[in-house]
Motif scaffolding. Structure first.
Motif, PDB file in Angstrom:
ATOM      1  N   HIS A 131      -3.788   0.980  -1.305  1.00 11.89           N
ATOM      2  CA  HIS A 131      -4.541   2.213  -1.088  1.00 11.89           C
ATOM      3  C   HIS A 131      -6.028   2.031  -1.402  1.00 11.89           C
ATOM      4  O   HIS A 131      -6.414   1.288  -2.299  1.00 11.89           O
ATOM      5  N   HIS A 132      -6.834   2.763  -0.648  1.00 10.99           N
ATOM      6  CA  HIS A 132      -8.283   2.816  -0.856  1.00 10.99           C
ATOM      7  C   HIS A 132      -8.593   4.002  -1.771  1.00 10.99           C
ATOM      8  O   HIS A 132      -7.945   5.053  -1.673  1.00 10.99           O
ATOM      9  N   PRO A 133      -9.582   3.884  -2.678  1.00  7.54           N
ATOM     10  CA  PRO A 133      -9.905   4.998  -3.584  1.00  7.54           C
ATOM     11  C   PRO A 133     -10.295   6.293  -2.885  1.00  7.54           C
ATOM     12  O   PRO A 133     -10.204   7.362  -3.483  1.00  7.54           O
ATOM     13  N   ARG A 134     -10.744   6.222  -1.629  1.00  6.80           N
ATOM     14  CA  ARG A 134     -11.123   7.455  -0.923  1.00  6.80           C
ATOM     15  C   ARG A 134      -9.922   8.372  -0.685  1.00  6.80           C
ATOM     16  O   ARG A 134     -10.092   9.550  -0.363  1.00  6.80           O
ATOM     17  N   GLU A 135      -8.698   7.838  -0.852  1.00  5.69           N
ATOM     18  CA  GLU A 135      -7.500   8.605  -0.526  1.00  5.69           C
ATOM     19  C   GLU A 135      -7.143   9.642  -1.583  1.00  5.69           C
ATOM     20  O   GLU A 135      -6.289  10.498  -1.348  1.00  5.69           O
ATOM     21  N   LYS A 180      -5.543 -16.924  -9.216  1.00  2.98           N
ATOM     22  CA  LYS A 180      -5.640 -15.528  -9.655  1.00  2.98           C
ATOM     23  C   LYS A 180      -4.453 -14.694  -9.181  1.00  2.98           C
ATOM     24  O   LYS A 180      -4.500 -13.466  -9.255  1.00  2.98           O
ATOM     25  N   THR A 181      -3.407 -15.343  -8.709  1.00  8.38           N
ATOM     26  CA  THR A 181      -2.289 -14.580  -8.147  1.00  8.38           C
ATOM     27  C   THR A 181      -1.619 -13.686  -9.180  1.00  8.38           C
ATOM     28  O   THR A 181      -1.031 -12.666  -8.828  1.00  8.38           O
ATOM     29  N   ASN A 182      -1.711 -14.031 -10.452  1.00  7.58           N
ATOM     30  CA  ASN A 182      -1.106 -13.211 -11.495  1.00  7.58           C
ATOM     31  C   ASN A 182      -2.091 -12.206 -12.088  1.00  7.58           C
ATOM     32  O   ASN A 182      -1.807 -11.573 -13.103  1.00  7.58           O
ATOM     33  N   HIS A 183      -3.240 -12.057 -11.445  1.00  4.37           N
ATOM     34  CA  HIS A 183      -4.292 -11.174 -11.958  1.00  4.37           C
ATOM     35  C   HIS A 183      -4.637 -10.074 -10.948  1.00  4.37           C
ATOM     36  O   HIS A 183      -5.713  -9.478 -11.034  1.00  4.37           O
ATOM     37  N   CYS A 184      -3.729  -9.812 -10.010  1.00  6.97           N
ATOM     38  CA  CYS A 184      -3.994  -8.843  -8.954  1.00  6.97           C
ATOM     39  C   CYS A 184      -3.296  -7.505  -9.217  1.00  6.97           C
ATOM     40  O   CYS A 184      -2.171  -7.468  -9.734  1.00  6.97           O
ATOM     41  N   TYR A 185      -3.962  -6.429  -8.822  1.00  6.15           N
ATOM     42  CA  TYR A 185      -3.467  -5.074  -9.033  1.00  6.15           C
ATOM     43  C   TYR A 185      -3.786  -4.222  -7.807  1.00  6.15           C
ATOM     44  O   TYR A 185      -4.633  -4.584  -6.980  1.00  6.15           O
ATOM     45  N   VAL A 186      -3.116  -3.084  -7.706  1.00  6.95           N
ATOM     46  CA  VAL A 186      -3.473  -2.057  -6.732  1.00  6.95           C
ATOM     47  C   VAL A 186      -3.654  -0.745  -7.483  1.00  6.95           C
ATOM     48  O   VAL A 186      -3.107  -0.545  -8.566  1.00  6.95           O
ATOM     49  N   PHE A 187      -4.433   0.158  -6.887  1.00  7.15           N
ATOM     50  CA  PHE A 187      -4.599   1.486  -7.465  1.00  7.15           C
ATOM     51  C   PHE A 187      -3.376   2.353  -7.165  1.00  7.15           C
ATOM     52  O   PHE A 187      -2.863   2.348  -6.039  1.00  7.15           O
ATOM     53  N   GLU A 188      -2.935   3.093  -8.158  1.00  6.76           N
ATOM     54  CA  GLU A 188      -1.982   4.174  -7.920  1.00  6.76           C
ATOM     55  C   GLU A 188      -2.803   5.425  -7.637  1.00  6.76           C
ATOM     56  O   GLU A 188      -3.682   5.787  -8.424  1.00  6.76           O
ATOM     57  N   ILE A 189      -2.531   6.083  -6.527  1.00  2.90           N
ATOM     58  CA  ILE A 189      -3.300   7.246  -6.099  1.00  2.90           C
ATOM     59  C   ILE A 189      -2.466   8.514  -6.265  1.00  2.90           C
ATOM     60  O   ILE A 189      -1.320   8.574  -5.798  1.00  2.90           O
ATOM     61  N   GLU A 190      -3.029   9.490  -6.909  1.00  2.00           N
ATOM     62  CA  GLU A 190      -2.330  10.754  -7.142  1.00  2.00           C
ATOM     63  C   GLU A 190      -1.935  11.388  -5.802  1.00  2.00           C
ATOM     64  O   GLU A 190      -2.749  11.481  -4.882  1.00  2.00           O
ATOM     65  N   GLY A 191      -0.671  11.800  -5.706  1.00  2.00           N
ATOM     66  CA  GLY A 191      -0.175  12.424  -4.478  1.00  2.00           C
ATOM     67  C   GLY A 191       0.430  11.452  -3.485  1.00  2.00           C
ATOM     68  O   GLY A 191       1.066  11.869  -2.517  1.00  2.00           O
ATOM     69  N   GLN A 192       0.243  10.155  -3.712  1.00  2.00           N
ATOM     70  CA  GLN A 192       0.833   9.141  -2.838  1.00  2.00           C
ATOM     71  C   GLN A 192       2.152   8.669  -3.443  1.00  2.00           C
ATOM     72  O   GLN A 192       2.179   8.209  -4.583  1.00  2.00           O
ATOM     73  N   LYS A 193       3.231   8.782  -2.695  1.00  2.00           N
ATOM     74  CA  LYS A 193       4.550   8.428  -3.215  1.00  2.00           C
ATOM     75  C   LYS A 193       4.747   6.921  -3.341  1.00  2.00           C
ATOM     76  O   LYS A 193       5.513   6.453  -4.177  1.00  2.00           O
ATOM     77  N   SER A 194       4.065   6.180  -2.489  1.00  4.03           N
ATOM     78  CA  SER A 194       4.226   4.729  -2.470  1.00  4.03           C
ATOM     79  C   SER A 194       2.978   4.041  -3.012  1.00  4.03           C
ATOM     80  O   SER A 194       1.871   4.590  -2.949  1.00  4.03           O
ATOM     81  N   LEU A 195       3.157   2.832  -3.522  1.00  3.31           N
ATOM     82  CA  LEU A 195       2.025   2.029  -3.969  1.00  3.31           C
ATOM     83  C   LEU A 195       1.244   1.450  -2.799  1.00  3.31           C
ATOM     84  O   LEU A 195       0.128   0.959  -2.978  1.00  3.31           O
ATOM     85  N   LEU A 196       1.827   1.517  -1.593  1.00  3.82           N
ATOM     86  CA  LEU A 196       1.193   0.964  -0.406  1.00  3.82           C
ATOM     87  C   LEU A 196       1.059   2.028   0.672  1.00  3.82           C
ATOM     88  O   LEU A 196       1.768   3.040   0.668  1.00  3.82           O
ATOM     89  N   THR A 197       0.151   1.795   1.607  1.00  2.00           N
ATOM     90  CA  THR A 197      -0.038   2.699   2.729  1.00  2.00           C
ATOM     91  C   THR A 197       1.138   2.578   3.705  1.00  2.00           C
ATOM     92  O   THR A 197       2.014   1.713   3.549  1.00  2.00           O
TER      93      THR A 197
END
Length: 202
Positions: free
Chosen positions: A175-179, A152-169
């Protein structure tokens, strides 16, 4: 294990708890059983909200997906129902992660959810303050292993969170949806473990 049926709005759900309901291993939110596509979201831990589908973070995650997704599976790195994430480590004091039956059961349910998924959303957020780095990274390594085992390595995604400049913490985790508000998904092109830590490339 205790299986509880849920029904909230357009969703029917099934929740898998421990017998005492102190741990939640899996939440299935089913919009349309006739639609084959399923998504698995991997977050940090469930809260103590009595009605799992009514949890605002769960609602935010499942309502993001369009009608073409028939089922959303919610699993967590840790199954402990806890509102205060800085207290998560209290549930594992004195336990060997490899022999801890609750963690082993949780990993089994994550395995089923990953195997079932057409898309996997990595969404557990930063290492909580005061939390065991060893426990945290052990669970993440196990999840990366399962993703590779089921190809499943080609089936993974992360959420883009509004107000966060980076895709990662700040500590390079998804990122967690609570952010904040979810504004999109970003495909993960590569993921691996390096020096015991997760590495994601987009």
């Amino acid at each position: 294990m205790k299986k509880v049926a849920l029904n909230v709005g357009e969703y029917q759900g099934v929740t898998y708890y421990s017998d005492n309901e102190e741990e939640r291993y899996l939440l299935k939110a089913i919009r349309d059983p006739e639609v084959d596509k399923s998504v698995t979201v991997i977050m940090l831990n469930p809260t103590t909200t009595e009605e799992a589908l009514a949890d605002p973070v769960v609602q935010k995650a499942i309502h993001y997906f369009p009608n073409k997704v028939g089922k959303v599976n919610i699993v967590n790195l840790f199954p402990f129902r806890e509102n205060h994430i800085h207290q998560l480590d209290e549930h594992m004091k004195g336990q060997n992660m490899r022999d801890f039956s609750i963690i082993k059961q949780n990993l089994h349910m994550i395995k089923l959810a990953i195997k079932d998924a057409d898309e996997i959303i990595l969404a557990w957020g930063s290492l909580p303050d005061g939390f065991s780095e060893a426990h945290y990274h052990t669970c993440i390594r196990d999840i990366v292993h399962l993703i590779r085992v089921f190809h499943k390595t080609n089936h993974c995604y992360v959420f883009e969170i509004e107000g966060q400049k980076s895709l990662l913490t700040w500590d390079n985790h998804p990122h967690h949806p609570r952010e904040g508000k979810i504004k999109g998904l970003q495909h993960v092109s590569e993921l691996w473990i390096e020096d015991g830590c997760l590495v994601l490339r987009f």
